[in-house]
Structure formats: structure tokens, C-alpha cells
Motif scaffolding. Sequence first.
Motif, PDB file in Angstrom:
ATOM      1  N   VAL A  46       0.838  -1.195   0.000  1.00 60.96           N
ATOM      2  CA  VAL A  46       0.000   0.000   0.000  1.00 60.96           C
ATOM      3  C   VAL A  46       0.873   1.246   0.000  1.00 60.96           C
ATOM      4  O   VAL A  46       0.664   2.182  -0.764  1.00 60.96           O
ATOM      5  CB  VAL A  46      -0.966  -0.004   1.200  1.00 60.96           C
ATOM      6  CG1 VAL A  46      -1.809   1.269   1.235  1.00 60.96           C
ATOM      7  CG2 VAL A  46      -1.865  -1.239   1.160  1.00 60.96           C
ATOM      8  N   LEU A  64       3.001  -0.079   4.926  1.00 65.32           N
ATOM      9  CA  LEU A  64       1.594  -0.464   4.955  1.00 65.32           C
ATOM     10  C   LEU A  64       1.414  -1.545   3.902  1.00 65.32           C
ATOM     11  O   LEU A  64       1.670  -1.315   2.708  1.00 65.32           O
ATOM     12  CB  LEU A  64       0.695   0.732   4.649  1.00 65.32           C
ATOM     13  CG  LEU A  64       0.807   1.919   5.612  1.00 65.32           C
ATOM     14  CD1 LEU A  64      -0.099   3.055   5.169  1.00 65.32           C
ATOM     15  CD2 LEU A  64       0.463   1.497   7.039  1.00 65.32           C
ATOM     16  N   ARG A  66      -0.965  -4.977   2.489  1.00 63.80           N
ATOM     17  CA  ARG A  66      -2.220  -5.734   2.531  1.00 63.80           C
ATOM     18  C   ARG A  66      -1.908  -7.215   2.340  1.00 63.80           C
ATOM     19  O   ARG A  66      -1.231  -7.596   1.379  1.00 63.80           O
ATOM     20  CB  ARG A  66      -3.179  -5.252   1.440  1.00 63.80           C
ATOM     21  CG  ARG A  66      -4.594  -5.793   1.603  1.00 63.80           C
ATOM     22  CD  ARG A  66      -5.554  -5.148   0.624  1.00 63.80           C
ATOM     23  NE  ARG A  66      -5.697  -3.720   0.821  1.00 63.80           N
ATOM     24  CZ  ARG A  66      -6.451  -3.154   1.751  1.00 63.80           C
ATOM     25  NH1 ARG A  66      -7.132  -3.917   2.600  1.00 63.80           N
ATOM     26  NH2 ARG A  66      -6.528  -1.844   1.862  1.00 63.80           N
ATOM     27  N   CYS A  84      -5.241  -4.572   5.845  1.00 63.66           N
ATOM     28  CA  CYS A  84      -4.033  -3.771   5.689  1.00 63.66           C
ATOM     29  C   CYS A  84      -3.379  -3.618   7.062  1.00 63.66           C
ATOM     30  O   CYS A  84      -4.048  -3.270   8.039  1.00 63.66           O
ATOM     31  CB  CYS A  84      -4.368  -2.402   5.115  1.00 63.66           C
ATOM     32  SG  CYS A  84      -2.932  -1.335   4.857  1.00 63.66           S
TER      33      CYS A  84
END
Length: 464
Positions: A46, A64, A66, A84
Motif C-alpha cells: 500500500v 503499509l 495488505r 491492511c
Amino acid sequence: MSEAVTRTVTNPPGLLASLDPLLRDWLPRQRWFAGKGRPVTGFALVAATELLPADARLGLYHVLVRAHQQLVPGPGAPEEPGDCYQLLIGVREALPPRLAPALIGHVTEGPLAGRTAYDALYDTRPAEVLLEALRTQARIGGLRFERDRRREIRTGLVPRLMTAEQSNSSVVYGDTFILKVLRRIVPGVNPDLELPLALARAGCPRVPAPAGWMVADLGGRSWVLGVLQPYVQGATDGWELALREPAKGEDFTAEARALGRATAEVHTALARALPTVTLGHGRIRQLADGMIERLEEAARAVPLLRPYAPGLRTAFTALGDLAAEGRTWTAQRVHGDLHLGQCLRSPSGQWSLIDFEGEPAKPLAERRMPQPPVRDVAAMLRSFDYAAHSADAPVPGWAGACRAAYCTGYAEVTGRDPRTDPVMLRAHETDKAVYEVLYEARHRPDWLAVPLSAVRRLATPEPV
């Protein structure tokens, strides 16, 4: 860093590919990982932000990611993009012994090949970087660090990671601040920041006011990453206190009554600070139908619940019937996941409420919906039952006395005892007990007797 530091960061290509094999093994073993029991099949990046350059002795990345997982375990099962997660990944040539519990693994390929990756929140220097970024209101890549300018954040506060949490991670700085780092994150307004800020504006002293917060600005939306609040030095959480005091022969009803007053003060302040709504027949019908649906799901999954299901259903149908007669209720923002462990008592005896995230497994929009305040009350009443069961030397009648004292304290602030609305209270306590039956059957079968005891009581309505 100087005040309002802004830094543009270039992410090294291949970062996620180099970490992927390590994260597949490490991430599912973390207590805060929500997708347990389903294999991780891959990751989607992400965002990644370099906080300390990796070419130095110590590198630090904010990631970040997922996690993709199978819908159900088993070969050939379909996959779905999962939750996430926020990771703070440190990289060193080798880990010192003190950081052994933080090990993610040794990187063998990509830009970090030959280095060791680890959970950086265990490490002093990375934790200091986060506090300094909050102090200076830094902008680093897509990360934004904000603070209440009325609050001073001193330098030199020594960080330490707290190890007792389940769904998030917290770092204490000296005895001054605590930074709650959210692990599973979603875009939008997070109640864990929204509600304490609203309560601070309303002048409610029962909730530590946020001193700073971390946000990621991605795709035109903000993702709350963490909240910095004052640390209540020497505080004891309500769960620990509820187990400890009876073991010493101390009465807990005075504390339960004070906790009821604290809950009511928070509810009153939230009703002043944020909009309230009126629940009429249509909204109550939806509420009751949702409770019935959860009961039916739990009864299908837990055979021991089935004999009580018809009696439990009456708790929800009675609520709908009352609404059909024209009864209305007020709904407002509430804590959403209140129990003894979410309450702190300071050495002076002052009770505070913490962790306004709500039930993390529920969608954010649902967690932000106005609810009848009795939802929090019912959850706390269930928590007293759990504490009574957990005591080393159970005291007969302890839970009932604490439940009564809590409601009395609540009424002293609001002027209305929750027990004077028995239909609404029974419906919410029943809904909570049904949830507990399903949870314990799946995760802690040895605890199943606790909610089943409540189920037997709630299946038969008390005379009004």
C-alpha cells in the motif's frame, strides 16, 4: 529534525519482494494479526516510507501492506485481498541479544540482502524517531505527524514497548506519554482519535486527551496510524484490580460504583459533543433483527446454545414490540467495546476510559454509528461476570453486587438507572452473551461456561 520538517522519500525498488518470504511466516504469528487460521498467499504494498536510510548502521521503514489470504483453509481455496497492516521494520547487519524477540528474519535477496529485518518498535532509536516526528510535526513522504501545540513534547524520553496488548502495539515514553500504534488499519475517521478529541473539546477529564497523532494520506483519504496520549503513571486497569481486591478481602462495589459514574460522565460528554439521533420503530426493528440474526448464526455453530435460543429470541422480539407501541430511544456515540480492561484507575482513585477504537473486527462505519448508551453498560455488566469467574477464590454474589453498584453509580450522574429500562438492557446483554458464546466456542472452550451461565439467566425474562 526542526519544527514542521518535510522530507520527500524514495522507496527502494524490490523492498516488498525482499521481505515477502519473511513476512509470510512472521505476520500470522503476531498476536494482532486478524486472519489467523487462513494461510497468507501474498502481499500488496500500500505504501512504504523510509524513516532512516538503510545504508546506515540502522535502517527504518514504515510499511503499509495488505495481506492476501484464502477465504477458507485448504488447497485450491479462493483468495481475497485481506486486511491492511502497519509495520515498522528495522534493518541491521545483526541483532543484539536484547532484540531477539523482535526478529522477522534474515533477508537473502533484494535491496536489503544480507541484512536482518525486525519489528522496530522493540528498539529504542526507531521509537525515538516516531516521537521526534510528532514533536516536530514532520511530513515524511505520505506520512503526517500532528500534535496539540498546547502540549509540550520533551526530548530525551526513554521509550519502552508494552508487551501485554493484543490488537495493537503501544510504546511508553518515560512516564509521560503512551503511543498506541494501530496494527490493522482502514481509511477514514478512526473513533480512537475522533472520540478522545471530542471529549477533550467537551472538557471531559475521564479520557486522556490526545497529544499527537500519526496519519497517512493515501489516495485522497486519511488513514489514522497511531495516537499519542498522556501516560497515567501508576495506574491499574480495572480487570487487574477486580481480580486483586477480592483476593485481598477488599470490597469492590465502591470501585464499581465509581466506574459507573465515570462511564456516565463520558456518555454525557459524548452526547454534548457529537450529534444524537432518535430511534423509532424502524431503526429498533433493524437493531432487533440484527440481534436475532447473530443469535441464529451462533446457535448453528454452537449446539449447546440451541436449547436456549427460543428464550433468548424473546429478548429481541420484546424490544421490537415495545418500539411498535411507540416507544423511542436516544442513540449517541459510545465507547463500543467497554470492559474492565479498558478502564484505568490512577493512584488517586480517578477512573479513566481508554481505547475508543470499538470492536476492531467490525467495519469502521458501523463502529462510528450512534448506539443506545446501554450497549456500553451491558458490556460492562458482562465483564463483571467474567471477572467473578476468573478470580482465584470466587466470592459468592460478587458479580451481582458489582453490577448493581455500577448501575447505581451510572444513575447518580445521568439521573436514570439502566435497570429501569429492562427490555433494552436485556436485549443488549443477551446480544453480548451470544457473541461471547460463539467466541469462546471457537477460541477458548474452557471459558464457555461463563457466557452459558448468563445465557441460562437471560433466556427467562425477569418480571418487570
